[in-house]
Design a protein around this motif. Structure first.
Motif, PDB file in Angstrom:
ATOM      1  N   LYS A   1       0.813  -1.218   0.000  1.00 55.06           N
ATOM      2  CA  LYS A   1       0.000   0.000   0.000  1.00 55.06           C
ATOM      3  C   LYS A   1       0.851   1.276   0.000  1.00 55.06           C
ATOM      4  CE  LYS A   1      -4.088  -1.989   2.209  1.00 55.06           C
ATOM      5  NZ  LYS A   1      -5.061  -1.882   3.328  1.00 55.06           N
ATOM      6  N   GLU A  49       2.619   2.246  -2.309  1.00 57.12           N
ATOM      7  CA  GLU A  49       2.458   2.817  -3.645  1.00 57.12           C
ATOM      8  C   GLU A  49       1.339   3.849  -3.666  1.00 57.12           C
ATOM      9  OE1 GLU A  49       2.799   3.295  -7.868  1.00 57.12           O
ATOM     10  OE2 GLU A  49       4.146   2.510  -6.334  1.00 57.12           O
ATOM     11  N   ASP A  50       0.323   3.633  -2.830  1.00 55.16           N
ATOM     12  CA  ASP A  50      -0.851   4.514  -2.824  1.00 55.16           C
ATOM     13  C   ASP A  50      -0.853   5.461  -1.631  1.00 55.16           C
ATOM     14  OD1 ASP A  50      -1.846   3.134  -5.084  1.00 55.16           O
ATOM     15  OD2 ASP A  50      -2.554   1.529  -3.759  1.00 55.16           O
TER      16      ASP A  50
END
Length: 569
Positions: free
Chosen positions: A165, A167-168
């Motif tokens: 997560k 990445e987001d």
């Protein structure tokens, strides 16, 4: 009362200025305090700790970095890409040539145990050397920020491998040039690099030893992984190049010159490391062989891995290894994420070592020469790191004119400095330096020239730049004649040859002092590196007694040789 307050302020200012001053040799004049400190003096025998295997480890470690990987793999991408074996041939030729130049400049440092800023004083003048030094320091600070940003991308991959997560991660940056995720990764890399700057140069060799073992092993694992994903080497090596005819020839020339351009800054500042060699021979063959072998190994991995991406995913080869590792993370299981983590960690260590070697130490040494009274290599390295953070490298890398291309093109202009330095040492002076005079601000110094500036050195330097200036403008996006572009394709050689030839001719018609008629390196006699005016020379005289036997001269020649050697101390 006002006068008393003013004196109090001056005394406090003087107190804090003295507290900030770095330790200096007793007996130095005010002018000499602007020319020397402990980090600029010739390295004493106790700190000459680099043996041949330290240089081998240094270059093997330095060879594995993302820039080297991308230079070689980018040759096979695009509409005019060449085949994998042609790209690898360019790498071998380019880095062998680079190793030759590295050995030329490195020998100066290894023989006299002096750094690049001091070597520059012989050809550019006592004060004239400050411009080439500033030029190199500014480039090192800028590159430090750029390389740290790339290192941050490695950290991003590491964290994505652990926490998918990441990445987001929510973005709180108003700027379009970066986001919270990338900035956090960049800052983690930047902050983690600070402890490595603390260690002195003669001890930092241990970092490169660790890197030389861990990083190539991880690179080999990446290599095997990519081949397995492509179902063997067969489909990879069968891919041919797209360039043909004259376009193929010029693409190979560009590939060779790109490899040399990757070394442009290191060619100039190799004396910064070579001066710590135990003896000159330790910095010769170890560098000459380890550079092309180490960089060819890394480039081969980069070429094959990049070629494999075209087989695995189709389309154009992915020439950035970080982008390819990001593709590997798509739908990866836990084992594959662990593999990406290890390889990303290796790239992070690779970026750290490269940034310290090529930028931090170089900038620290150069900044020391600009203000030796208050800056040493350690302080200069931290100044470099602060500048690298404050310059916001994400803005530079996001610009439309491809800033990395601009930096690479600009660094080739250092070939003019290398041309003047090498010609001065090997052709004009035939290896002879008067070390004490390199630290002298007196007008009687042979390196003082005209107000501390050597017009010969600057004239040659400017000529070396002018031959490339039109092509340089074309490299950063302007439209220029085709002839200038072709000439610029040989940029390093053009700058080096024109600068060195101009300097030789000027010194031929307007001779410089403190030269030798025969080859005469006297660096072995540098055992007492005291540079203060009027320092006791008795010990130096004792160490030089009998040295005439080594050179095989007698009678009047012996007296003349001894007199010249004494001037070296």
């Amino acid at each position: 009362m006002a006068s008393a307050v003013e004196k109090l302020k001056q005394s406090k200012a003087r107190y804090y200025a003295d507290k900030l001053a770095v330790p200096a040799e007793p007996g130095l004049s005010n002018a000499q305090l602007m020319l020397t400190n402990h980090d600029l003096k010739p390295v004493e025998p106790e700190r000459r700790q680099w043996g041949p295997w330290n240089f081998v480890g240094f270059w093997i470690a330095d060879s594995f970095n993302i820039n080297t990987w991308m230079i070689s793999s980018s040759m096979i991408s695009g509409d005019n890409g060449i085949s994998w074996w042609q790209s690898w041939l360019c790498v071998w030729i380019g880095y062998t040539i680079s190793a030759f130049f590295i050995c030329l400049t490195g020998r100066i440092g290894a023989t006299y145990h002096i750094s690049f800023p001091v070597v520059c004083r012989a050809s550019f003048g006592t004060w004239g050397s400050l411009w080439p030094v500033f030029n190199r320091a500014a480039m090192a600070c800028i590159w430090y920020g750029v390389q740290a940003w790339i290192g941050g991308q490695c950290v991003t991959l590491m964290l994505r491998s652990i926490w998918t997560k990441y990445e987001d991660l929510p973005n709180s940056f108003p700027s379009q040039s970066t986001n919270t995720r990338d900035y956090v990764s960049f800052f983690l890399f930047w902050f983690g690099s600070l402890p490595a700057i603390w260690f002195p140069v003669h001890k930092i060799r241990h970092l490169f030893t660790v890197k030389a073992y861990f990083v190539p092993a991880a690179g080999l694992a990446f290599f095997i992984w990519a081949i397995l994903k492509a179902h063997g080497l067969g489909p990879i090596v069968k891919q041919g190049g797209k360039a043909t005819g004259s376009a193929l020839g010029w693409q190979m020339v560009k590939g060779i010159m790109s490899s040399i351009a990757n070394f442009a800054t290191l060619i100039v500042n190799d004396p910064d490391f070579a001066r710590f060699a135990k003896k000159p021979k330790d910095a010769l063959w170890s560098q000459f062989f380890s550079i092309p072998i180490g960089f060819a190994f890394t480039s081969f991995i980069g070429i094959i891995v990049s070629s494999s991406s075209a087989v695995i995913y189709g389309g154009t080869p992915v020439w950035n290894p970080l982008d390819l590792l990001g593709r590997f993370l798509e739908g990866a299981n836990s084992g594959e994420r662990f593999g990406v983590f290890i390889i990303s960690a290796a790239f992070t260590l690779a970026q750290l070592g490269t940034n310290i070697a090529a930028n931090s130490v170089s900038a620290g040494t150069d900044l020391t020469a600009l203000l030796p009274r208050y800056i040493n290599i350690r302080r200069g390295g931290y100044i470099c790191a602060i500048v690298g953070l404050a310059m916001c490298p994400w803005n530079l890398l996001s610009s439309s004119n491809n800033f990395t291309t601009y930096l690479s093109a600009y660094s080739v202009f250092l070939s003019s400095i290398a041309g003047v330095m090498i010609c001065d040492y090997y052709v004009v002076r035939k290896g002879y330096f008067q070390i004490r005079d390199l630290y002298s601000a007196r007008k009687s110094s042979p390196y003082y020239y005209t107000f501390g500036f050597s017009w010969r050195g600057y004239a040659a330097y400017i000529c070396g730049i002018l031959i490339n200036i039109v092509g340089f403008v074309g490299a950063i996006g302007r439209k220029v004649p085709a002839g200038a572009t072709y000439l610029y394709n040989l940029n390093f050689f053009c700058g080096f040859i024109v600068a060195s030839a101009t300097y030789y001719l000027l010194c031929r018609f307007f001779p410089v002092p403190a030269c030798s008629d025969v080859w005469m390196e006297v660096g072995d006699e540098v055992r007492n590196p005291s540079v203060a005016y009027g320092a006791n020379e008795d010990m130096d005289r004792v160490s030089s007694e009998g040295s005439s036997k080594e050179y095989g001269v007698k009678g009047d020649e012996e007296a003349g040789l001894r007199e010249r050697k004494m001037a070296n101390f």
